[in-house]
Design a protein around this motif. Structure first.
Motif, PDB file in Angstrom:
ATOM      1  N   ALA A  24     -57.370  42.822 -40.884  1.00  0.00           N
ATOM      2  CA  ALA A  24     -58.048  42.095 -39.811  1.00  0.00           C
ATOM      3  C   ALA A  24     -57.047  41.573 -38.778  1.00  0.00           C
ATOM      4  CB  ALA A  24     -58.856  40.944 -40.398  1.00  0.00           C
ATOM      5  N   THR A  25     -55.831  41.267 -39.193  1.00  0.00           N
ATOM      6  CA  THR A  25     -54.836  40.771 -38.244  1.00  0.00           C
ATOM      7  C   THR A  25     -54.503  41.828 -37.191  1.00  0.00           C
ATOM      8  OG1 THR A  25     -53.077  41.432 -39.777  1.00  0.00           O
ATOM      9  CG2 THR A  25     -53.783  39.121 -39.839  1.00  0.00           C
ATOM     10  N   VAL A  26     -54.443  43.083 -37.595  1.00  0.00           N
ATOM     11  CA  VAL A  26     -54.164  44.168 -36.655  1.00  0.00           C
ATOM     12  C   VAL A  26     -55.353  44.359 -35.715  1.00  0.00           C
ATOM     13  CG1 VAL A  26     -53.692  46.642 -36.433  1.00  0.00           C
ATOM     14  CG2 VAL A  26     -52.560  45.309 -38.215  1.00  0.00           C
ATOM     15  N   ARG A  27     -56.566  44.294 -36.268  1.00  0.00           N
ATOM     16  CA  ARG A  27     -57.760  44.429 -35.412  1.00  0.00           C
ATOM     17  C   ARG A  27     -57.821  43.298 -34.391  1.00  0.00           C
ATOM     18  NH1 ARG A  27     -59.971  46.358 -40.105  1.00  0.00           N
ATOM     19  NH2 ARG A  27     -60.794  44.351 -40.770  1.00  0.00           N
TER      20      ARG A  27
ATOM     21  N   LEU B  75     -49.408  40.182 -34.917  1.00  0.00           N
ATOM     22  CA  LEU B  75     -48.665  41.436 -35.069  1.00  0.00           C
ATOM     23  C   LEU B  75     -47.561  41.340 -36.122  1.00  0.00           C
ATOM     24  CD1 LEU B  75     -48.468  42.401 -31.313  1.00  0.00           C
ATOM     25  CD2 LEU B  75     -49.659  43.697 -33.095  1.00  0.00           C
ATOM     26  N   PHE B  76     -47.043  40.111 -36.353  1.00  0.00           N
ATOM     27  CA  PHE B  76     -45.995  39.934 -37.349  1.00  0.00           C
ATOM     28  C   PHE B  76     -46.495  39.264 -38.623  1.00  0.00           C
ATOM     29  CE2 PHE B  76     -43.323  40.587 -33.603  1.00  0.00           C
ATOM     30  CZ  PHE B  76     -42.423  41.501 -34.113  1.00  0.00           C
ATOM     31  N   ALA B  77     -47.784  39.082 -38.743  1.00  0.00           N
ATOM     32  CA  ALA B  77     -48.349  38.497 -39.961  1.00  0.00           C
ATOM     33  C   ALA B  77     -48.077  39.430 -41.145  1.00  0.00           C
ATOM     34  CB  ALA B  77     -49.850  38.283 -39.788  1.00  0.00           C
TER      35      ALA B  77
ATOM     36  N   PRO C 125     -49.905  40.758 -43.547  1.00  0.00           N
ATOM     37  CA  PRO C 125     -50.761  41.940 -43.697  1.00  0.00           C
ATOM     38  C   PRO C 125     -50.461  43.027 -42.660  1.00  0.00           C
ATOM     39  CG  PRO C 125     -52.091  39.949 -43.813  1.00  0.00           C
ATOM     40  CD  PRO C 125     -50.710  39.538 -43.384  1.00  0.00           C
ATOM     41  N   SER C 126     -50.098  42.601 -41.441  1.00  0.00           N
ATOM     42  CA  SER C 126     -49.776  43.573 -40.392  1.00  0.00           C
ATOM     43  C   SER C 126     -48.490  44.328 -40.714  1.00  0.00           C
ATOM     44  CB  SER C 126     -49.631  42.874 -39.041  1.00  0.00           C
ATOM     45  OG  SER C 126     -50.821  42.254 -38.662  1.00  0.00           O
ATOM     46  N   THR C 127     -47.473  43.609 -41.174  1.00  0.00           N
ATOM     47  CA  THR C 127     -46.212  44.278 -41.482  1.00  0.00           C
ATOM     48  C   THR C 127     -46.335  45.171 -42.711  1.00  0.00           C
ATOM     49  OG1 THR C 127     -45.431  42.301 -42.634  1.00  0.00           O
ATOM     50  CG2 THR C 127     -44.762  42.561 -40.350  1.00  0.00           C
ATOM     51  N   ARG C 128     -47.141  44.755 -43.699  1.00  0.00           N
ATOM     52  CA  ARG C 128     -47.383  45.638 -44.855  1.00  0.00           C
ATOM     53  C   ARG C 128     -48.094  46.916 -44.405  1.00  0.00           C
ATOM     54  NH1 ARG C 128     -48.296  40.756 -47.578  1.00  0.00           N
ATOM     55  NH2 ARG C 128     -50.530  40.835 -47.162  1.00  0.00           N
ATOM     56  N   TRP C 129     -49.066  46.779 -43.527  1.00  0.00           N
ATOM     57  CA  TRP C 129     -49.796  47.938 -43.007  1.00  0.00           C
ATOM     58  C   TRP C 129     -48.847  48.883 -42.281  1.00  0.00           C
ATOM     59  CZ3 TRP C 129     -50.697  48.820 -37.642  1.00  0.00           C
ATOM     60  CH2 TRP C 129     -51.548  49.887 -37.365  1.00  0.00           C
ATOM     61  N   LEU C 130     -47.948  48.329 -41.480  1.00  0.00           N
ATOM     62  CA  LEU C 130     -46.994  49.156 -40.758  1.00  0.00           C
ATOM     63  C   LEU C 130     -46.029  49.845 -41.716  1.00  0.00           C
ATOM     64  CD1 LEU C 130     -46.005  49.980 -37.912  1.00  0.00           C
ATOM     65  CD2 LEU C 130     -44.359  48.116 -38.108  1.00  0.00           C
ATOM     66  N   ALA C 131     -45.606  49.147 -42.743  1.00  0.00           N
ATOM     67  CA  ALA C 131     -44.624  49.692 -43.686  1.00  0.00           C
ATOM     68  C   ALA C 131     -45.200  50.829 -44.527  1.00  0.00           C
ATOM     69  CB  ALA C 131     -44.102  48.589 -44.592  1.00  0.00           C
TER      70      ALA C 131
END
Length: 129
Positions: free
Chosen positions: A3-6, A111-113, A115-121
């Motif tokens: 949800a953080t990315v959305r 963007l740096f939360a 959940p967002s960084t895990r999604w990116l990784a």
């Protein structure tokens, strides 16, 4: 996609839409003869169109789950922070400065939360610790 990315995608998309509205206004003002020179109004519109188009693309990309949108979105938010400062101080536009600053900081936090960084990784096969 978290949800953080959305949410960040929605904010960045909103920024891109605002830039598109500014382009339309600048072109309309140029056609009406309000600008001091055609190059100034149309040049500024072109600048907003190019940068705003990239921001809009990044926001839509994030909403669609495209990881490439995050890099553009982060750079855009970092570039908006000095604009915020200018609006708050030299331009004497505290309402616009506070609004822009809030949106930029919230977008960066999202963007740096974690959940967002895990999604990116995930795209790189990195395991979160």
């Amino acid at each position: 996609m978290p949800a953080t990315v959305r949410a960040a995608g929605a904010l960045v998309t909103l920024e891109g839409v605002v830039a598109a509205v500014v382009v339309v206004v600048l072109i309309a003002r140029g056609l009406a003869g309000h600008d001091q020179s055609a190059a100034s109004g149309y040049g500024t519109a072109a600048w907003f169109g190019i940068l705003g188009g990239a921001v809009l693309a990044a926001g839509v990309g994030l909403l669609l789950g495209k990881r490439w949108g995050r890099a553009i979105a982060v750079i855009a938010q970092l570039l908006l922070l000095p604009v915020t400062w200018s609006l708050l101080t030299d331009s004497h536009q505290p309402v616009y400065g506070a609004l822009l600053g809030t949106v930029a900081v919230v977008a960066l936090v999202l963007l740096f939360a974690p959940p967002s960084t895990r999604w990116l990784a995930q795209d790189y096969g990195a395991e979160p610790e």
